[in-house]
Write an enzyme that holds these catalytic residues in place. Structure first.
Site, PDB file in Angstrom:
ATOM      1  N   LYS A  57       0.952  -1.242  -0.157  1.00 52.59           N
ATOM      2  CA  LYS A  57       0.025  -0.006  -0.134  1.00 52.59           C
ATOM      3  C   LYS A  57       0.956   1.296   0.067  1.00 52.59           C
ATOM      4  O   LYS A  57       0.531   2.159  -0.937  1.00 52.59           O
ATOM      5  CB  LYS A  57      -0.920  -0.121   1.223  1.00 52.59           C
ATOM      6  CG  LYS A  57      -2.067  -1.063   0.900  1.00 52.59           C
ATOM      7  CD  LYS A  57      -2.949  -1.176   2.361  1.00 52.59           C
ATOM      8  CE  LYS A  57      -4.013  -2.366   2.083  1.00 52.59           C
ATOM      9  NZ  LYS A  57      -4.908  -2.784   3.319  1.00 52.59           N
ATOM     10  N   GLN A  65      -5.026  -1.411   9.590  1.00 52.24           N
ATOM     11  CA  GLN A  65      -4.648  -2.904   9.140  1.00 52.24           C
ATOM     12  C   GLN A  65      -5.262  -3.770  10.025  1.00 52.24           C
ATOM     13  O   GLN A  65      -4.874  -3.758  11.042  1.00 52.24           O
ATOM     14  CB  GLN A  65      -3.187  -3.128   8.621  1.00 52.24           C
ATOM     15  CG  GLN A  65      -2.932  -4.333   7.676  1.00 52.24           C
ATOM     16  CD  GLN A  65      -3.715  -4.242   6.476  1.00 52.24           C
ATOM     17  OE1 GLN A  65      -3.738  -3.169   5.991  1.00 52.24           O
ATOM     18  NE2 GLN A  65      -4.161  -5.330   5.816  1.00 52.24           N
ATOM     19  N   ASP A 109     -10.893   2.916   4.031  1.00 53.50           N
ATOM     20  CA  ASP A 109     -11.236   1.420   3.736  1.00 53.50           C
ATOM     21  C   ASP A 109     -12.767   1.203   3.978  1.00 53.50           C
ATOM     22  O   ASP A 109     -13.064   0.094   3.636  1.00 53.50           O
ATOM     23  CB  ASP A 109     -10.737   0.732   5.421  1.00 53.50           C
ATOM     24  CG  ASP A 109      -9.400  -0.251   5.112  1.00 53.50           C
ATOM     25  OD1 ASP A 109      -9.329  -0.601   4.029  1.00 53.50           O
ATOM     26  OD2 ASP A 109      -8.917  -0.378   6.081  1.00 53.50           O
TER      27      ASP A 109
HETATM   28  N1  GUN Z   1      -6.996  -7.047   6.195  1.00 47.22           N
HETATM   29  C1  GUN Z   1      -7.263  -7.542   5.034  1.00 47.22           C
HETATM   30  N2  GUN Z   1      -7.960  -6.755   4.167  1.00 47.22           N
HETATM   31  C2  GUN Z   1      -7.824  -5.736   4.654  1.00 47.22           C
HETATM   32  C3  GUN Z   1      -8.042  -4.225   4.182  1.00 47.22           C
HETATM   33  O1  GUN Z   1      -8.657  -4.075   3.073  1.00 47.22           O
HETATM   34  N3  GUN Z   1      -8.221  -3.234   4.980  1.00 47.22           N
HETATM   35  C4  GUN Z   1      -7.591  -3.391   6.170  1.00 47.22           C
HETATM   36  N4  GUN Z   1      -7.563  -2.260   7.020  1.00 47.22           N
HETATM   37  N5  GUN Z   1      -7.036  -4.690   6.789  1.00 47.22           N
HETATM   38  C5  GUN Z   1      -7.329  -5.706   5.982  1.00 47.22           C
END
Ligand code: GUN
Length: 291
Positions: A52, A96, A119
């Site tokens: 990311k 995350q 998100d």
């Molecule tokens: N863990 C797995 N997929 C995601 C996501 O798209 N965003 C976040 N914050 N955590 C995750």
């Protein structure tokens, strides 16, 4: 069979975003800024987060990685979120997941101000999306919708079976596919680990979206001839022949299922890169709102 090439489409999407950032900066605005909170040392989370941050660099975004040890208290994490909520220099941020067991994810998600919740996990954004209102759509379902759109996959009137009911993927995916717009207008079935006659239900799918988190769970005998198959799984399977000791596999037995499909996403190179591109897309939306 044609591949739904998430790697190529995500590149396209990131290039469009990069061009918009360049215009924004040329006009004297600061670039979009995404902050990422990472707690602990979950190996998969570390990989996703670094992808990311790297994608931010490629598109000209500012990024901040706020990394905390697993023993951080919930109170400290909430305080960090409060600071990001107030920080005028940050357009959007994510925490995350998964979080360590002593931290309540629900409380954390609800602390993020919905206007910076890129998100799309906050109940306000989930609720607005469910009602078809303007909202941040979470990155994995949003990325899949974008992929279906760019390949002009027909969805109207189709039977879409979503395998999995998580808040991150299965739940929002089902809502999006039944929306009264394109891509959408599908007849949606949500199947999961407790579903009876799972194979028979999957066999009815014109569009099968596998997000069940079990390596190669979907086998060829569960897939209708000509179906569109979207594989959301990124599973680490032990493999001593690989230097890193594991290989990545999806929720679909790609080798045998691919022959039966009209379209299928590979793993890696399918949904994963689309998720990252869509997170940038959401951050861009957040940044546009301050123009
Ligand atoms: N863990 C797995 N997929 C995601 C996501 O798209 N965003 C976040 N914050 N955590 C995750």
């Amino acid at each position: 069979m044609e591949l739904l090439d998430g790697k190529a489409i995500s590149k396209q999407l990131k290039e469009e975003i990069r061009e918009e950032v360049a215009v924004m900066v040329a006009k004297g605005h600061r670039p979009p800024h995404l902050a990422v909170i990472l707690v602990g040392n979950n190996a998969a989370s570390e990989t996703y987060v670094s992808a990311k941050v790297k994608a931010c660099k490629t598109t000209g975004f500012e990024s901040s990685l706020l990394q905390f040890p697993p023993e951080i208290t919930q109170e400290m994490l909430l305080q960090t979120i409060d600071e990001l909520n107030e920080n005028e220099e940050v357009d959007g941020f994510i925490v995350q997941l998964p979080l360590p067991k002593h931290i309540d994810s629900k409380t954390v998600i609800e602390r993020v101000i919905p206007t910076k919740d890129v998100d799309g996990f906050h109940p306000i954004n989930v609720g607005k999306m469910a009602l078809g209102l303007d909202a941040f759509i979470s990155a994995t379902p949003g990325g899949i919708i974008e992929l279906l759109k760019r390949y002009e996959i027909q969805t109207e009137g189709k039977h879409c079976v979503v395998l999995g009911r998580s808040n991150i993927v299965g739940g929002p995916m089902a809502m999006l596919m039944r929306r009264n717009t394109y891509p959408g207008n599908s007849t949606v079935t949500v199947a999961h680990s407790r579903t009876n006659n799972l194979k028979e239900i999957c066999l009815q799918a014109d569009i099968l979206i596998a997000a069940i988190g079990k390596p190669e769970f979907v086998t060829a005998d569960m897939v209708k001839e000509g179906a569109v198959v979207v594989d959301v799984g990124i599973n680490r399977v032990d493999d001593s022949t690989r230097e890193r000791g594991y290989r990545l596999t999806g929720d679909v037995d790609f080798k045998n299922v691919a022959n039966k499909c009209s379209y299928i996403t590979p793993v890696p190179g399918g949904v994963g890169p689309m998720t990252i591109a869509y997170l940038l897309n959401n951050t861009m939306i957040a940044a546009r709102k301050r123009m």
